[in-house]
Design a protein around this motif. Structure first.
Motif, PDB file in Angstrom:
ATOM      1  N   GLY A 226      -0.548  -4.948   4.940  1.00 55.53           N
ATOM      2  CA  GLY A 226      -0.064  -4.476   6.226  1.00 55.53           C
ATOM      3  C   GLY A 226       1.060  -3.469   6.093  1.00 55.53           C
ATOM      4  O   GLY A 226       1.102  -2.466   6.809  1.00 55.53           O
ATOM      5  N   ALA A 227       1.984  -3.713   5.160  1.00 57.20           N
ATOM      6  CA  ALA A 227       3.109  -2.793   4.954  1.00 57.20           C
ATOM      7  C   ALA A 227       2.610  -1.427   4.489  1.00 57.20           C
ATOM      8  O   ALA A 227       3.069  -0.381   4.977  1.00 57.20           O
ATOM      9  CB  ALA A 227       4.082  -3.378   3.931  1.00 57.20           C
ATOM     10  N   TYR A 228       1.660  -1.418   3.557  1.00 56.16           N
ATOM     11  CA  TYR A 228       1.126  -0.141   3.063  1.00 56.16           C
ATOM     12  C   TYR A 228       0.309   0.575   4.138  1.00 56.16           C
ATOM     13  O   TYR A 228       0.328   1.810   4.219  1.00 56.16           O
ATOM     14  CB  TYR A 228       0.274  -0.367   1.809  1.00 56.16           C
ATOM     15  N   VAL A 229      -0.403  -0.192   4.963  1.00 51.02           N
ATOM     16  CA  VAL A 229      -1.174   0.415   6.045  1.00 51.02           C
ATOM     17  C   VAL A 229      -0.239   1.079   7.053  1.00 51.02           C
ATOM     18  O   VAL A 229      -0.462   2.223   7.473  1.00 51.02           O
ATOM     19  CB  VAL A 229      -2.052  -0.639   6.746  1.00 51.02           C
ATOM     20  N   ILE A 230       0.816   0.377   7.459  1.00 54.79           N
ATOM     21  CA  ILE A 230       1.780   0.952   8.409  1.00 54.79           C
ATOM     22  C   ILE A 230       2.407   2.209   7.835  1.00 54.79           C
ATOM     23  O   ILE A 230       2.539   3.231   8.524  1.00 54.79           O
ATOM     24  CB  ILE A 230       2.868  -0.077   8.768  1.00 54.79           C
ATOM     25  N   CYS A 231       2.769   2.162   6.563  1.00 55.94           N
ATOM     26  CA  CYS A 231       3.386   3.322   5.910  1.00 55.94           C
ATOM     27  C   CYS A 231       2.433   4.515   5.918  1.00 55.94           C
ATOM     28  O   CYS A 231       2.827   5.643   6.230  1.00 55.94           O
ATOM     29  CB  CYS A 231       3.783   2.961   4.483  1.00 55.94           C
ATOM     30  N   SER A 232       1.174   4.280   5.593  1.00 56.44           N
ATOM     31  CA  SER A 232       0.204   5.375   5.542  1.00 56.44           C
ATOM     32  C   SER A 232      -0.097   5.930   6.936  1.00 56.44           C
ATOM     33  O   SER A 232      -0.214   7.146   7.112  1.00 56.44           O
ATOM     34  CB  SER A 232      -1.093   4.900   4.890  1.00 56.44           C
TER      35      SER A 232
END
Length: 327
Positions: A226-232
């Motif tokens: 989730g953190a990487y998805v939000i960042c991207s």
């Protein structure tokens, strides 16, 4: 038995305050310097340009802050910006976009963000499922993402004219750039997520002690992804903003070195590289400092290469302060 004098106590308190509020002090110094030395610093046009640049850095830096909070890092944010920015003009200039302008506008906003979401899933799965070190995992997209964007555009500059889309980068509300309002709205939302949701609690717990979070039954893999998805997704949004500002997309330049700016802003804003802390509004403060340092140097005749050295020095200073806080 060691006796602590009142003078030593005052000195310790003073040093602690400097460490805790170093970012605000640095910002105040930069602002005073520019007001006194830099011509036209308070001019409306100058402020608007700086706010536009700050908003883009801040949006990416807030996403980077979430990733860093898990103990990770994302080097692919600039490449995701390039990929997202390349897709929007392709849709505008396609037969579909020309025949159905309204649907083309919607598609030009949604499909690039969807592509960014896929990039985030890719990074998150490699890090959390395959257990690849984040710096290596995101290096894959750092290299390939911009290459894909250049292949899609044949390496050419893509220009277009769409006032509705351009509003994302050039519009104003109450005299304040639209992307500035957008950055503030995202900051408020992410602040609520980090401090008021289960996702936020697990996010900080993973960065603080991932093994303990896993043993406690926390959804470690899901939160990391989730953190990487939000960042991207935020990086993809920033890519669209840059394209909207210029009414053109250059896959070779869009988001170039943004990973440096985003990491610097996050760290200067108080994010701990070992994880466990996600100061969302601190990321905005860091973005303001990074942009003003770059602007100050360029406005006073210093070459852009020196600005890169200054950014590296800022990161080094921020890391040193973090280490000093532990002592």
């Amino acid at each position: 038995m060691t006796t602590v004098t009142s003078e030593e106590t005052m000195r310790t308190d003073y040093t602690s305050r400097l460490k805790d509020h170093g970012g605000l002090i640095a910002l105040a110094i930069i602002l005073v310097f520019n007001i006194l030395v830099t011509p036209n610093f308070l001019h409306t046009q100058t402020l608007a340009v700086n706010i536009s640049q700050v908003a883009t850095i801040a949006i990416v830096a807030m996403g980077m802050t979430l990733v860093i909070a898990t103990g990770g890092i994302d080097l692919s944010v600039g490449a995701v910006m390039a990929l997202s920015g390349a897709l929007a003009p392709l849709i505008f200039l396609s037969d579909f976009g020309q025949a159905y302008p309204v649907l083309g506008l919607i598609a030009a906003l949604l499909f690039p963000l969807l592509a960014a979401l896929v990039c985030g899933m890719f990074n998150g799965i490699i890090v959390s499922v395959l257990k690849v070190q984040p710096i290596i995992a995101t290096l894959i997209l750092f290299i390939s993402g911009r290459g894909i964007a250049q292949v899609l555009t044949n390496g050419n500059l893509q220009t277009f004219s769409n006032p509705e889309f351009s509003y994302l980068g050039t519009g104003k509300i109450l005299g304040f750039p639209f992307q500035g309002w957008l950055a503030l709205a995202i900051a408020c939302l992410l602040f609520w997520v980090v401090n008021r949701t289960i996702f936020g609690r697990y996010l900080l717990a993973i960065g603080g002690n991932e093994r303990a979070a896993r043993l406690a039954g926390g959804p470690v893999r899901g939160v990391k992804i989730g953190a990487y998805v939000i960042c991207s997704v935020l990086s993809g949004l920033a890519g669209l903003i840059v394209v909207a500002i210029n009414s053109a997309s250059d896959a070779a330049r869009n988001g170039n070195l943004m990973e440096l700016d985003a990491i610097a802003a996050a760290v200067v804003g108080g994010a701990l590289l070992q994880g466990g802390k996600a100061p969302i509004f601190g990321a905005i403060l860091g973005a303001v400092i990074i942009q003003l340092v770059k602007y100050t140097l360029l406005a006073n005749g210093v070459e852009d290469e020196v600005a890169l050295i200054a950014k590296a020095a800022i990161i080094l200073a921020a890391v040193y302060i973090q280490q000093a806080r532990k002592e």
